[in-house]
Every structure is written in structure tokens, then in C-alpha cells.
Enzyme design. Structure first.
Site, PDB file in Angstrom:
ATOM      1  N   MET A  31       0.909  -3.203  11.248  1.00 50.84           N
ATOM      2  CA  MET A  31      -0.171  -3.032  10.262  1.00 50.84           C
ATOM      3  C   MET A  31      -1.500  -3.558  10.808  1.00 50.84           C
ATOM      4  O   MET A  31      -2.309  -4.094  10.055  1.00 50.84           O
ATOM      5  CB  MET A  31       0.155  -3.783   8.947  1.00 50.84           C
ATOM      6  CG  MET A  31       1.475  -3.392   8.344  1.00 50.84           C
ATOM      7  SD  MET A  31       1.908  -4.413   6.933  1.00 50.84           S
ATOM      8  CE  MET A  31       2.462  -5.924   7.706  1.00 50.84           C
ATOM      9  N   LYS A  36       2.331   4.714  -0.725  1.00 56.50           N
ATOM     10  CA  LYS A  36       1.944   3.560   0.086  1.00 56.50           C
ATOM     11  C   LYS A  36       1.467   3.994   1.438  1.00 56.50           C
ATOM     12  O   LYS A  36       2.171   3.914   2.415  1.00 56.50           O
ATOM     13  CB  LYS A  36       3.137   2.611   0.306  1.00 56.50           C
ATOM     14  CG  LYS A  36       3.089   1.410  -0.565  1.00 56.50           C
ATOM     15  CD  LYS A  36       3.926   0.330   0.051  1.00 56.50           C
ATOM     16  CE  LYS A  36       4.157  -0.738  -0.967  1.00 56.50           C
ATOM     17  NZ  LYS A  36       4.999  -1.786  -0.461  1.00 56.50           N
ATOM     18  N   ASP A  46       9.197   6.082   0.472  1.00 59.02           N
ATOM     19  CA  ASP A  46       7.739   5.975   0.598  1.00 59.02           C
ATOM     20  C   ASP A  46       7.236   6.667   1.847  1.00 59.02           C
ATOM     21  O   ASP A  46       7.961   7.375   2.532  1.00 59.02           O
ATOM     22  CB  ASP A  46       7.272   4.524   0.493  1.00 59.02           C
ATOM     23  CG  ASP A  46       7.917   3.637   1.534  1.00 59.02           C
ATOM     24  OD1 ASP A  46       8.192   4.143   2.633  1.00 59.02           O
ATOM     25  OD2 ASP A  46       8.166   2.447   1.247  1.00 59.02           O
TER      26      ASP A  46
HETATM   27  N1  SAH Z   1       9.654  -2.271   7.812  1.00 61.25           N
HETATM   28  C1  SAH Z   1       8.892  -1.533   8.769  1.00 61.25           C
HETATM   29  C2  SAH Z   1       7.469  -2.053   8.891  1.00 61.25           C
HETATM   30  C3  SAH Z   1       6.676  -1.859   7.647  1.00 61.25           C
HETATM   31  S1  SAH Z   1       5.045  -2.419   7.787  1.00 61.25           S
HETATM   32  C4  SAH Z   1       9.633  -1.563  10.106  1.00 61.25           C
HETATM   33  O1  SAH Z   1      10.561  -2.315  10.284  1.00 61.25           O
HETATM   34  O2  SAH Z   1       9.273  -0.764  10.971  1.00 61.25           O
HETATM   35  C5  SAH Z   1       4.195  -0.934   8.190  1.00 61.25           C
HETATM   36  C6  SAH Z   1       3.782  -0.939   9.635  1.00 61.25           C
HETATM   37  O3  SAH Z   1       4.894  -0.609  10.454  1.00 61.25           O
HETATM   38  C7  SAH Z   1       2.744   0.074  10.022  1.00 61.25           C
HETATM   39  O4  SAH Z   1       1.453  -0.358   9.686  1.00 61.25           O
HETATM   40  C8  SAH Z   1       2.936   0.162  11.500  1.00 61.25           C
HETATM   41  O5  SAH Z   1       2.360  -0.946  12.154  1.00 61.25           O
HETATM   42  C9  SAH Z   1       4.433   0.015  11.618  1.00 61.25           C
HETATM   43  N2  SAH Z   1       5.132   1.296  11.747  1.00 61.25           N
HETATM   44  C10 SAH Z   1       6.048   1.799  10.918  1.00 61.25           C
HETATM   45  N3  SAH Z   1       6.545   2.965  11.405  1.00 61.25           N
HETATM   46  C11 SAH Z   1       5.913   3.165  12.582  1.00 61.25           C
HETATM   47  C12 SAH Z   1       5.986   4.174  13.580  1.00 61.25           C
HETATM   48  N4  SAH Z   1       6.811   5.215  13.464  1.00 61.25           N
HETATM   49  N5  SAH Z   1       5.220   4.054  14.673  1.00 61.25           N
HETATM   50  C13 SAH Z   1       4.388   3.009  14.824  1.00 61.25           C
HETATM   51  N6  SAH Z   1       4.267   2.035  13.912  1.00 61.25           N
HETATM   52  C14 SAH Z   1       5.026   2.109  12.807  1.00 61.25           C
END
Ligand code: SAH
Length: 510
Positions: A175, A60, A38
Site C-alpha cells: 500500500m 475497496k 473485494d
Molecule cells: N492481504 C493482502 C494485502 C492487502 S493490502 C496480501 O496478503 O497480499 C493491499 C496491498 O497489497 C496493495 O496496496 C498492494 O501493495 C498489495 N497487493 C495486493 N495484491 C497485489 C498484486 N497482485 N500485486 C502487487 N501488489 C499487490
């Protein structure tokens, strides 16, 4: 249809930096029949997939679900039931706000075997790349990961604002960008001091990483000013103040610089990896395609008669590669070359030749054809038979001078360079939107091909705010012939020389 149900691997793809993928995840992608990914999973990781693997994008981005969660679930079940092993890549860690738990429950209910491969979560990695440790003995002894996505008007909220506000935990919201104002308002309302430090880190661990810091009081305003959008991590707590001291990722010398690489893709990896390590965001728009010559007969003929030659001269790594490819295709090996003397232009060409077990007898002091001539003048090649396999339409100075020195020269085409126009539209759109900081030219043909992508009349205008970097005087002269004065010219005419001069250029402008 295979008779066995496949396994679904719920894989944490890490936060963005491809180097943060685990070894187990990489192994899994390499063996999967189907790869489902995704928005947040770095597309670089797809390079590890088998060439015949099915690659499926399920989107997504914020609310934009290319496939609904339900459809994703059914897809995973369906592929597994067809007997395929499925790599389900999820950004960060699959069980940290990734709905990995739900996917596992659903697989279980359909009798599909699954495994979970944890990943580096953005909740820890994005702050870390911004110089913020989520715990530190002097500041806090615990950390909370909180969804920032919850609808603020929801009645039965699971948000415990009073708990978050009173604890001295580091609060990490995921998020939460759209909800930022609401998050800070609630924390202040429940008693969190309004001068508590806050940071937002967008696209953490990638070359696009962007960080905005402030306090609960002013962060919403600052984020608005910086136009920082999702995806970002919100970190709240005293550890944020450590960034002043500990930031490292965005201190790298080329951090955030968007640099276009124009050389052929097969040759770009060295330049890309060097610039990336220095923090640059490399945009590969290869203007050149390297291919075997249309007519391979002359090269084959000269290899057939290789006994009659005294010298073999290479002017580029491509010349070396295509010469040896042809030699091996003809069923011969390096023993056919034992009687020859060798000359190479440039240390990289020399190294490439060494890969085939041959040490060049001559390496000119500088890397221009002119200095090869100097080198030869001490070695007497009068009446010697010289083979020069190189690009079609290469410059004529070398053969002319060697002939003047009395060499009996055979020039053959070992490869051709052709215009690659695939990146034309991307390039023009990036330039028009001011999304490029610098462009690298590593040969005259990268310049002329680049110009033909842009169409001459537009080029000067489009390059007005872009730094142009040339690998050496010959390439610069070609640029000038198109009325473009390079801002940077490498002192040493190599890829490393080009990188060094980019560094010096940006250093002097700090
Ligand atoms: N499973 C993922 C989180 C998924 S929820 C994890 O463990 O990182 C999606 C949220 O993750 C986004 O809205 C943001 O807040 C955060 N996110 C994911 N990748 C990111 C990145 N490279 N930099 C900053 N925030 C990130």
C-alpha cells in the site's frame, strides 16, 4: 431463516493468478451460500461458487470503499446469523494487512463461528513473479513486511525508519505507491545507502504485471515516468538485483500482449489457456453464439432413419456435439451407428468423435473441405448414402463435390451460429484506447461477425495498430473481402497452428 448460525471463512484468495488459490479455499468457495469479495480478489474465483450463491462485492480500491469496514463486518455477521456459510475472499493472505484480524475479533464478539484459510500473499508472490526472492543466503537473512500507507505527518508514528534503514533486511512495503517518495526520503535520511536496489511490482502474478526497478535515489522518478500506480509491492534490498538473473514470468514469449479471442465462449478455453500460459492477457469477446437449430425436425428425422445411411461426415466439433445430443435425447446411443463409416474434418473434430467411442475412418491430410474430397476419391462413395450434419448456412463446396462423386447426400442443420453483440461496446472502447495488441480469427464467421460489431467503415481505421491473426486461408479470404489483410496466417489450420504463428510473429519482432 435457518436455525443454526453459519460459519464465516476468512479466505486468502491469493495475489491474482487464479492458480495460486489453495485447494482448501476453492473447496470453501464451492460450498458457500454467500461469497463476499473485494477489489483485489480475482473475479475468476467466483466461477467456483454455487450457481445459487449470493455474490456480494464490497469494493475497496484505494480510498473508494464501496462498503465501509464497519458495514462489511455487519454484513458478515448478518449473513451468518441468517444461517448462511459465508466465504469472505480477501486478496493475498487475510492476516497480512488485510484487516482479517479485525474481522475475526468482530465475529468472535458476535458469537459467529469463523475459520481462517491463509493465502499466498502478494508480499512474497509479486516479488517472486518478478524474479526476486525475498530472502537469499548471499544477500539477507530476514525480511520485513511494512505498511506503506501510514500518514507521514502522523505524530505517534509506529514507523521505525532508523531500524529499517540500518538493517540489511529485505523491506517489503504494501500500500505504498502514493507514499513512495516519502518512504525513500526517510530511508535515505536515516542512513540507508542511496544506491540500494528497489523494485515496484504492480498487479503481480497477473498478465498485467508491471515492474519498475531502480535505486532509492532514482526509483521515485522512474515510477513517475512509467506512470506506475497502485496496487503494487515495493521491494527494497540487495535481493532486488537478482531479478536480472532470475526474472522468468515476464520473459514468457507473449508476456503482456493483449489478445482478443472472438470465438464462441464454449469453445474458447483451449485457446485462452494456451495463450495465457505463454504470458498473454486474453480478452474474450465472443462474436458467435452457438445454438441448436430453430427446426430440429430434419436432424431427428435423419437419425430416425440412420439405418439407411452408409457414411456420416462431421466438419466441426459443434456438429459432433449437437448430433450426439440429439441422438441421446431421442433415447438412442452409439449402437445405432455401428454400421456406418465416418469422416471428420480436422484432428480436433476427430478427437471429439473419439470421445463418443468412435474412430473416424477418414481424416483428410489438410483440414480444408477440399482435402476431404481427395480422401473420398480413393474410397469410392458412388451411390453411397451420406449424412452431413453441420451448421446452417455452411459452405457449399463439400456437398457439391460429394454429389459430383456420385454420393447420395443428405445435408441437415445440426446447429446454428448467431451473432453475439454483447461485447460490442467493450470492444470498440478497447480499440479506441489502443488497449489491444492482437485479434484472433478462428473461422470466417468470427471475421464477419466481428466486422458487423464494428461497422465496416470504422473497422479498418480501428484495426490500424492491431495485429490480425487468421487460422487459415479461408478465414483470411473472408477478412480480405472486408478489406482487411491478416498480418498472420496459421501454417497449420488448427488452434495450435494459430498460436505457433503468433509466437513466430512476435519472436521475429524482438
Ligand atoms: N492481504 C493482502 C494485502 C492487502 S493490502 C496480501 O496478503 O497480499 C493491499 C496491498 O497489497 C496493495 O496496496 C498492494 O501493495 C498489495 N497487493 C495486493 N495484491 C497485489 C498484486 N497482485 N500485486 C502487487 N501488489 C499487490
Amino acid at each position: 431463516m435457518k436455525d443454526k448460525t453459519g460459519t464465516v471463512y476468512l479466505i486468502g484468495a491469493g495475489p491474482g493468478d487464479p492458480g495460486l488459490l489453495t485447494i482448501k479455499a476453492k473447496d470453501c468457495i464451492e460450498h458457500a451460500d454467500v461469497v463476499v469479495y473485494d477489489y483485489l480478489a480475482s473475479p475468476f474465483l467466483l466461477d467456483y461458487a454455487k450457481s445459487d450463491a449470493q455474490i456480494i462485492y464490497v469494493g475497496k480500491k484505494g480510498g473508494d470503499h464501496t462498503l465501509s469496514q464497519n458495514k462489511i463486518n455487519l454484513l458478515l455477521v448478518d449473513k451468518a446469523k441468517q444461517g448462511f456459510d459465508v466465504a469472505r475472499l480477501k486478496g493475498g493472505d487475510p492476516f497480512v494487512f488485510g484487516r482479517g484480524g479485525e474481522e475475526a475479533q468482530m465475529l468472535l464478539s458476535h458469537g459467529v463461528p469463523y475459520e481462517v484459510i491463509p493465502g499466498v500473499t502478494s508480499a512474497i508472490a509479486a516479488p517472486a513473479y518478478a524474479g526476486i526472492p525475498v530472502t537469499h543466503r548471499d544477500h539477507t537473512s530476514f525480511v520485513s513486511f511494512i505498511t506503506g500507507h501510514e500518514d507521514p505527518t502522523k505524530k505517534d508514528t509506529s514507523m521505525q525508519w532508523d531500524v529499517y534503514a540500518k538493517s540489511n533486511a529485505t523491506l517489503v512495503f504494501l500500500m505504498g505507491v502514493k507514499n513512495l517518495e516519502n518512504i525513500v526520503k526517510n530511508l535515505i535520511k536515516h542512513g540507508k545507502p542511496s544506491d540500494t536496489p528497489v523494485a515496484l511490482v504492480r498487479w503481480g502474478t497477473t498478465a498485467r504485471q508491471q515492474t519498475v526497478t531502480g535505486t532509492l535515489e532514482n526509483i521515485a522518478e522512474r515510477v513517475k515516468q512509467a506512470n506506475l500506480k497502485s496496487p503494487a509491492i515495493i521491494v527494497i534490498g540487495h535481493v532486488v538485483s537478482l531479478r536480472d538473473e532470475l526474472s522468468w514470468f515476464d520473459k514468457r514469449p507473449l508476456f503482456g500482449k493483449r489478445i482478443v479471442i472472438t470465438r464462441a465462449r464454449a469453445q474458447s478455453s483451449g485457446l485462452v489457456s494456451t495463450l495465457s500460459k505463454l504470458g498473454a492477457l486474453c480478452i474474450e469477446i465472443p462474436t458467435i453464439q452457438i445454438a441448436p437449430p430453430e427446426d430440429t425436425a430434419p436432424l431427428k428425422e435423419s437419425i430416425k432413419n440412420i439405418k439407411n445411411y452408409d457414411w456420416l461426415i462431421f466438419t466441426s466439433v459443434n456438429g459432433v456435439k449437437y448430433f450426439f445430443d440429439t441422438l441421446f435425447d431421442m433415447g438412442k446411443d452409439v449402437r445405432a451407428l455401428g454400421h456406418l463409416k465416418f469422416a471428420c474434418i480436422g484432428p480436433v473434430t476427430k478427437e471429439r468423435l473419439k470421445d463418443y467411442g468412435i474412430i473416424s475412418d477418414i481424416l483428410p491430410e489438410t483440414y480444408r473441405a477440399e482435402s476431404v474430397i481427395d480422401a473420398f476419391s480413393t474410397l469410392g462413395i458412388k451411390d453411397k448414402k451420406v449424412l452431413l450434419p453441420r451448421a446452417k448456412l455452411a459452405r457449399t463446396i463439400l456437398p457439391e463435390e460429394l454429389t459430383k462423386m456420385g454420393a447420395r447426400l443428405d445435408e441437415v442443420t445440426a446447429y446454428e451460429t448467431r451473432l453475439n453483440a454483447d461485447g460490442k461496446e467493450e470492444l470498440i472502447s478497447l480499440l479506441e484506447n489502443n488497449e489491444i495488441d492482437a485479434i484472433t480469427f478462428t473461422s470466417s464467421s468470427t471475421v464477419s461477425n466481428f466486422i458487423s460489431l464494428l461497422e465496416l467503415k470504422e473497422a479498418k481505421k480501428l484495426l490500424k495498430n492491431v495485429v490480425t491473426a487468421s487460422i487459415g486461408p479461408i478465414t483470411s479470404d473472408t477478412a480480405r473481402s472486408f478489406d482487411i489483410e491478416p498480418d498472420i496466417e496459421a501454417k497449420e489450420y488448427t488452434i495450435q497452428g494459430l498460436v505457433d504463428s503468433l509466437l513466430t510473429y512476435y519472436e521475429s519482432r524482438k
